[in-house]
Motif scaffolding. Structure first.
Motif, PDB file in Angstrom:
ATOM      1  N   ASP A 138      51.634   6.711 -72.627  1.00 57.04           N
ATOM      2  CA  ASP A 138      52.629   7.729 -72.970  1.00 57.04           C
ATOM      3  C   ASP A 138      52.329   9.026 -72.219  1.00 57.04           C
ATOM      4  OD1 ASP A 138      54.397   9.527 -74.057  1.00 57.04           O
ATOM      5  OD2 ASP A 138      54.022   8.953 -76.134  1.00 57.04           O
ATOM      6  N   PRO A 139      53.190   9.463 -71.305  1.00 61.58           N
ATOM      7  CA  PRO A 139      52.926  10.685 -70.529  1.00 61.58           C
ATOM      8  C   PRO A 139      52.884  11.950 -71.377  1.00 61.58           C
ATOM      9  CG  PRO A 139      55.147   9.875 -70.109  1.00 61.58           C
ATOM     10  CD  PRO A 139      54.458   8.830 -70.919  1.00 61.58           C
ATOM     11  N   GLN A 140      53.374  11.883 -72.618  1.00 61.64           N
ATOM     12  CA  GLN A 140      53.314  13.052 -73.500  1.00 61.64           C
ATOM     13  C   GLN A 140      51.906  13.302 -74.029  1.00 61.64           C
ATOM     14  OE1 GLN A 140      56.229  12.432 -76.605  1.00 61.64           O
ATOM     15  NE2 GLN A 140      57.854  13.394 -75.394  1.00 61.64           N
ATOM     16  N   ASP A 141      51.062  12.274 -74.012  1.00 63.67           N
ATOM     17  CA  ASP A 141      49.698  12.413 -74.527  1.00 63.67           C
ATOM     18  C   ASP A 141      48.759  12.847 -73.394  1.00 63.67           C
ATOM     19  OD1 ASP A 141      50.333  11.658 -77.104  1.00 63.67           O
ATOM     20  OD2 ASP A 141      49.973   9.535 -76.724  1.00 63.67           O
ATOM     21  N   PRO A 142      48.115  14.005 -73.522  1.00 60.52           N
ATOM     22  CA  PRO A 142      47.127  14.397 -72.509  1.00 60.52           C
ATOM     23  C   PRO A 142      46.024  13.351 -72.410  1.00 60.52           C
ATOM     24  CG  PRO A 142      47.660  16.244 -73.944  1.00 60.52           C
ATOM     25  CD  PRO A 142      48.276  15.024 -74.565  1.00 60.52           C
ATOM     26  N   LEU A 143      45.490  13.158 -71.201  1.00 59.33           N
ATOM     27  CA  LEU A 143      44.488  12.120 -70.991  1.00 59.33           C
ATOM     28  C   LEU A 143      43.552  12.492 -69.853  1.00 59.33           C
ATOM     29  CD1 LEU A 143      43.445   9.171 -71.543  1.00 59.33           C
ATOM     30  CD2 LEU A 143      45.046   8.431 -69.753  1.00 59.33           C
ATOM     31  N   TRP A 144      42.255  12.373 -70.119  1.00 52.90           N
ATOM     32  CA  TRP A 144      41.213  12.388 -69.096  1.00 52.90           C
ATOM     33  C   TRP A 144      40.404  11.117 -69.303  1.00 52.90           C
ATOM     34  CZ3 TRP A 144      38.100  16.997 -66.948  1.00 52.90           C
ATOM     35  CH2 TRP A 144      38.961  17.962 -66.418  1.00 52.90           C
ATOM     36  N   LEU A 145      40.621  10.122 -68.485  1.00 53.03           N
ATOM     37  CA  LEU A 145      39.900   8.857 -68.604  1.00 53.03           C
ATOM     38  C   LEU A 145      38.820   8.801 -67.529  1.00 53.03           C
ATOM     39  CD1 LEU A 145      39.539   6.080 -69.911  1.00 53.03           C
ATOM     40  CD2 LEU A 145      41.241   5.194 -68.295  1.00 53.03           C
ATOM     41  N   ALA A 146      37.563   8.692 -67.964  1.00 52.47           N
ATOM     42  CA  ALA A 146      36.426   8.722 -67.044  1.00 52.47           C
ATOM     43  C   ALA A 146      35.825   7.330 -66.877  1.00 52.47           C
ATOM     44  CB  ALA A 146      35.363   9.688 -67.553  1.00 52.47           C
ATOM     45  N   VAL A 147      35.598   6.947 -65.615  1.00 54.09           N
ATOM     46  CA  VAL A 147      35.063   5.633 -65.277  1.00 54.09           C
ATOM     47  C   VAL A 147      33.837   5.809 -64.380  1.00 54.09           C
ATOM     48  CG1 VAL A 147      35.586   3.386 -64.260  1.00 54.09           C
ATOM     49  CG2 VAL A 147      37.414   4.712 -65.318  1.00 54.09           C
ATOM     50  N   PHE A 148      32.801   5.012 -64.634  1.00 55.94           N
ATOM     51  CA  PHE A 148      31.624   4.971 -63.767  1.00 55.94           C
ATOM     52  C   PHE A 148      31.583   3.580 -63.130  1.00 55.94           C
ATOM     53  CE2 PHE A 148      30.704   8.254 -66.841  1.00 55.94           C
ATOM     54  CZ  PHE A 148      30.146   9.265 -66.068  1.00 55.94           C
ATOM     55  N   PRO A 149      32.177   3.424 -61.936  1.00 51.47           N
ATOM     56  CA  PRO A 149      32.333   2.091 -61.345  1.00 51.47           C
ATOM     57  C   PRO A 149      31.034   1.342 -61.053  1.00 51.47           C
ATOM     58  CG  PRO A 149      33.816   3.663 -60.287  1.00 51.47           C
ATOM     59  CD  PRO A 149      32.871   4.449 -61.146  1.00 51.47           C
ATOM     60  N   GLU A 150      29.911   2.067 -60.935  1.00 58.51           N
ATOM     61  CA  GLU A 150      28.646   1.367 -60.693  1.00 58.51           C
ATOM     62  C   GLU A 150      28.254   0.488 -61.880  1.00 58.51           C
ATOM     63  OE1 GLU A 150      25.790   4.307 -58.330  1.00 58.51           O
ATOM     64  OE2 GLU A 150      27.297   5.358 -59.537  1.00 58.51           O
ATOM     65  N   GLY A 151      28.745   0.844 -63.072  1.00 59.28           N
ATOM     66  CA  GLY A 151      28.516   0.025 -64.253  1.00 59.28           C
ATOM     67  C   GLY A 151      27.184   0.240 -64.934  1.00 59.28           C
ATOM     68  N   THR A 152      26.285   0.963 -64.306  1.00 61.76           N
ATOM     69  CA  THR A 152      24.967   1.245 -64.862  1.00 61.76           C
ATOM     70  C   THR A 152      24.374   2.441 -64.136  1.00 61.76           C
ATOM     71  OG1 THR A 152      22.788   0.291 -65.365  1.00 61.76           O
ATOM     72  CG2 THR A 152      23.782  -0.323 -63.263  1.00 61.76           C
ATOM     73  N   ASP A 153      23.347   3.048 -64.722  1.00 60.23           N
ATOM     74  CA  ASP A 153      22.771   4.211 -64.062  1.00 60.23           C
ATOM     75  C   ASP A 153      21.853   3.784 -62.913  1.00 60.23           C
ATOM     76  OD1 ASP A 153      21.096   3.147 -66.024  1.00 60.23           O
ATOM     77  OD2 ASP A 153      19.913   4.967 -66.142  1.00 60.23           O
ATOM     78  N   TYR A 154      21.670   4.707 -61.983  1.00 63.41           N
ATOM     79  CA  TYR A 154      20.947   4.438 -60.744  1.00 63.41           C
ATOM     80  C   TYR A 154      19.436   4.375 -60.980  1.00 63.41           C
ATOM     81  CZ  TYR A 154      19.235   5.333 -55.962  1.00 63.41           C
ATOM     82  OH  TYR A 154      18.597   5.268 -54.750  1.00 63.41           O
ATOM     83  N   THR A 155      18.788   3.345 -60.434  1.00 62.77           N
ATOM     84  CA  THR A 155      17.335   3.274 -60.345  1.00 62.77           C
ATOM     85  C   THR A 155      16.990   2.694 -58.982  1.00 62.77           C
ATOM     86  OG1 THR A 155      17.100   1.025 -61.227  1.00 62.77           O
ATOM     87  CG2 THR A 155      17.120   2.838 -62.840  1.00 62.77           C
ATOM     88  N   GLU A 156      15.760   2.877 -58.563  1.00 64.59           N
ATOM     89  CA  GLU A 156      15.336   2.343 -57.268  1.00 64.59           C
ATOM     90  C   GLU A 156      15.447   0.820 -57.237  1.00 64.59           C
ATOM     91  OE1 GLU A 156      11.499   3.774 -56.174  1.00 64.59           O
ATOM     92  OE2 GLU A 156      12.063   5.884 -56.321  1.00 64.59           O
ATOM     93  N   GLN A 157      15.068   0.164 -58.340  1.00 60.84           N
ATOM     94  CA  GLN A 157      15.128  -1.296 -58.398  1.00 60.84           C
ATOM     95  C   GLN A 157      16.574  -1.794 -58.286  1.00 60.84           C
ATOM     96  OE1 GLN A 157      13.486   0.629 -60.554  1.00 60.84           O
ATOM     97  NE2 GLN A 157      11.353   0.174 -59.999  1.00 60.84           N
ATOM     98  N   LYS A 158      17.473  -1.143 -59.000  1.00 62.46           N
ATOM     99  CA  LYS A 158      18.883  -1.530 -58.930  1.00 62.46           C
ATOM    100  C   LYS A 158      19.450  -1.266 -57.547  1.00 62.46           C
ATOM    101  CE  LYS A 158      19.594  -0.475 -63.831  1.00 62.46           C
ATOM    102  NZ  LYS A 158      20.193   0.497 -64.785  1.00 62.46           N
ATOM    103  N   CYS A 159      18.999  -0.187 -56.919  1.00 59.83           N
ATOM    104  CA  CYS A 159      19.471   0.147 -55.579  1.00 59.83           C
ATOM    105  C   CYS A 159      19.052  -0.935 -54.578  1.00 59.83           C
ATOM    106  CB  CYS A 159      18.934   1.506 -55.156  1.00 59.83           C
ATOM    107  SG  CYS A 159      19.541   2.057 -53.544  1.00 59.83           S
ATOM    108  N   ILE A 160      17.819  -1.406 -54.700  1.00 57.15           N
ATOM    109  CA  ILE A 160      17.326  -2.461 -53.793  1.00 57.15           C
ATOM    110  C   ILE A 160      18.170  -3.731 -53.944  1.00 57.15           C
ATOM    111  CG2 ILE A 160      15.389  -4.013 -53.330  1.00 57.15           C
ATOM    112  CD1 ILE A 160      13.529  -1.657 -54.079  1.00 57.15           C
ATOM    113  N   LYS A 161      18.453  -4.113 -55.184  1.00 58.05           N
ATOM    114  CA  LYS A 161      19.288  -5.296 -55.427  1.00 58.05           C
ATOM    115  C   LYS A 161      20.699  -5.101 -54.868  1.00 58.05           C
ATOM    116  CE  LYS A 161      16.902  -6.962 -59.582  1.00 58.05           C
ATOM    117  NZ  LYS A 161      17.057  -7.265 -61.040  1.00 58.05           N
ATOM    118  N   SER A 162      21.229  -3.887 -55.054  1.00 60.52           N
ATOM    119  CA  SER A 162      22.561  -3.575 -54.553  1.00 60.52           C
ATOM    120  C   SER A 162      22.593  -3.653 -53.033  1.00 60.52           C
ATOM    121  CB  SER A 162      22.985  -2.182 -55.024  1.00 60.52           C
ATOM    122  OG  SER A 162      24.249  -1.825 -54.513  1.00 60.52           O
TER     123      SER A 162
END
Length: 399
Positions: free
Chosen positions: A192-216
């Motif tokens: 509904d365009p009448q309802d204000p909306l801020w929808l936040a997405v973190f596409p990485e799906g998880t927070d950054y770590t060195e181990q996750k970065c190596i796998k990525s």
């Protein structure tokens, strides 16, 4: 920006001192900005007690009114009332970060207009990135309308899970075969365009770590994708689903890049005020019509955005800032104090009514506690009675 990023990357690879700085700023285990003193421990525990107690009483007393009774008549006005009441409580967090902990929040890039319906996507440096988006939303009068896609385990947190449900956050299992139906159902309620909306997405799906970065990076190398150093490869299906469902009702999409000085903070660092010294947020505005429509093209587009985001973070780690700083001003201390006073005063009144007033208030609190636990556990959002009656009437008439 692209050319400077390339040059900085070359100089970074060849300069041991810059490599040391790069690794320090990427770390969650480096030296803290401020020493953890007994005073900071006391102040942090006090702030946490205030935040939890105010959240509990605000939810117990207000949620049944604005999220049940009012919602039975109008989803729009229920969301509006929820935004005002619980947005006021959420403003305590930016107040803690910027005024009590003295964390400097620096915005750069493009200015965000007020009163827009937007989809935001950001990199996920640490477990508290999403909380710092509140600092931007507060400045734009959209704090009570910001919603997140978050992992479902967070819906088991006491008290906070009630708030997540009331504010209509979208819990996911991070398994698309499970999440697809849930996301599409939730997103259909935000069109509904009448309802204000801020929808936040973190596409990485998880927070950054060195181990996750190596796998990525290994996955990227095996599949011919960009090798990223400061971010993980984005998972594109959730973002594409949000864009597909909401594209026609959005004013803009915002690409937000978050960087920290001088150490990526944990939640407990924020509570005790020992980190970070500075939070930098770079904002880039994109019109929905500028984004491709097919799923494959959106996937390629998002991969490219994260490649540019990776370059931007390399610049930040080398230079210490993002380009075009100063797009947003400081929070108003008097306004923050007034909101804090209102929330704390209401909480004291609610505690008094619960403990020392009529037994009716104790019954109300018990019923409210049961109601909040029930709707959160089963993921229930009340629907307007008038809409149900109208649908029932139209159905009988058609027959």
């Amino acid at each position: 920006m692209n050319g400077s990023s390339s040059n900085e990357g070359k100089s970074l690879n060849g300069n041991p001192k810059q490599i040391e700085v790069f690794e320090l700023l990427n770390s969650k285990n480096g030296p803290k900005h401020c020493t953890l003193t007994p005073w900071r421990v006391f102040r942090g525990v006090l702030c946490l007690v205030i935040l939890l107690s105010t959240a509990f009483m605000m939810l117990i007393y207000w949620a049944p009114v604005v999220c049940l009774l009012l919602r039975l008549f109008s989803v729009h006005y229920s969301r509006k009332a929820t935004s005002i009441l619980f947005g006021t409580w959420l403003s305590l967090w930016p107040f803690l970060f910027e005024k009590i902990n003295k964390t400097k929040v620096v915005f750069s890039g493009e200015n965000v207009p007020e009163k827009e319906r937007v989809l935001l996507f950001a990199n996920h440096r640490t477990e508290v990135d999403w909380m710092y988006l509140w600092d931007l939303a507060l400045r734009k009068g959209r704090l009570g309308y910001i919603k997140y896609i978050l992992k479902s385990s967070l819906m088991k947190l006491p008290i906070f899970s009630w708030g997540f449900h009331i504010l209509e956050f979208i819990p996911v299992e991070r398994k698309w075969e499970v999440d697809e139906a849930i996301m599409r159902k939730k997103l259909s309620a935000f069109k509904d365009p009448q309802d204000p909306l801020w929808l936040a997405v973190f596409p990485e799906g998880t927070d950054y770590t060195e181990q996750k970065c190596i796998k990525s990076q290994q996955f990227a190398a095996e599949n011919g994708l960009p090798i990223l150093r400061n971010v993980l490869l984005p998972k594109t299906k959730g973002f594409n689903s949000c864009l597909e469902s909401l594209r026609n009702s959005l004013d803009a999409v915002y690409d937000i890049t978050i960087g920290y000085k001088h150490r990526c903070p944990l939640f407990i660092d924020n509570v005790f005020g020992v980190d970070p010294s500075e939070v930098h947020m770079h904002v880039q505005r994109i019109l929905p019509r500028e984004i491709p429509t097919s799923e494959n093209e959106v996937t390629a587009w998002l991969m490219e955005r994260f490649r540019l985001k990776d370059q931007l973070l390399s610049d930040f780690l080398t230079l210490g800032y993002f380009p075009h700083q100063g797009t947003e001003g400081d929070l108003s201390t008097p306004t923050c104090l007034v909101k804090c006073f209102v929330v704390v005063t209401l909480t004291i009144v609610f505690i008094y009514l619960t403990l020392f007033s009529s037994v009716l208030f104790k019954i109300y609190v018990s019923l409210s506690f049961t109601y909040l636990s029930f709707i959160t556990y089963f993921g229930i959002q009340p629907q307007p009675v008038l809409g149900y009656v109208k649908g029932l009437f139209c159905g009988k008439k058609a027959c």
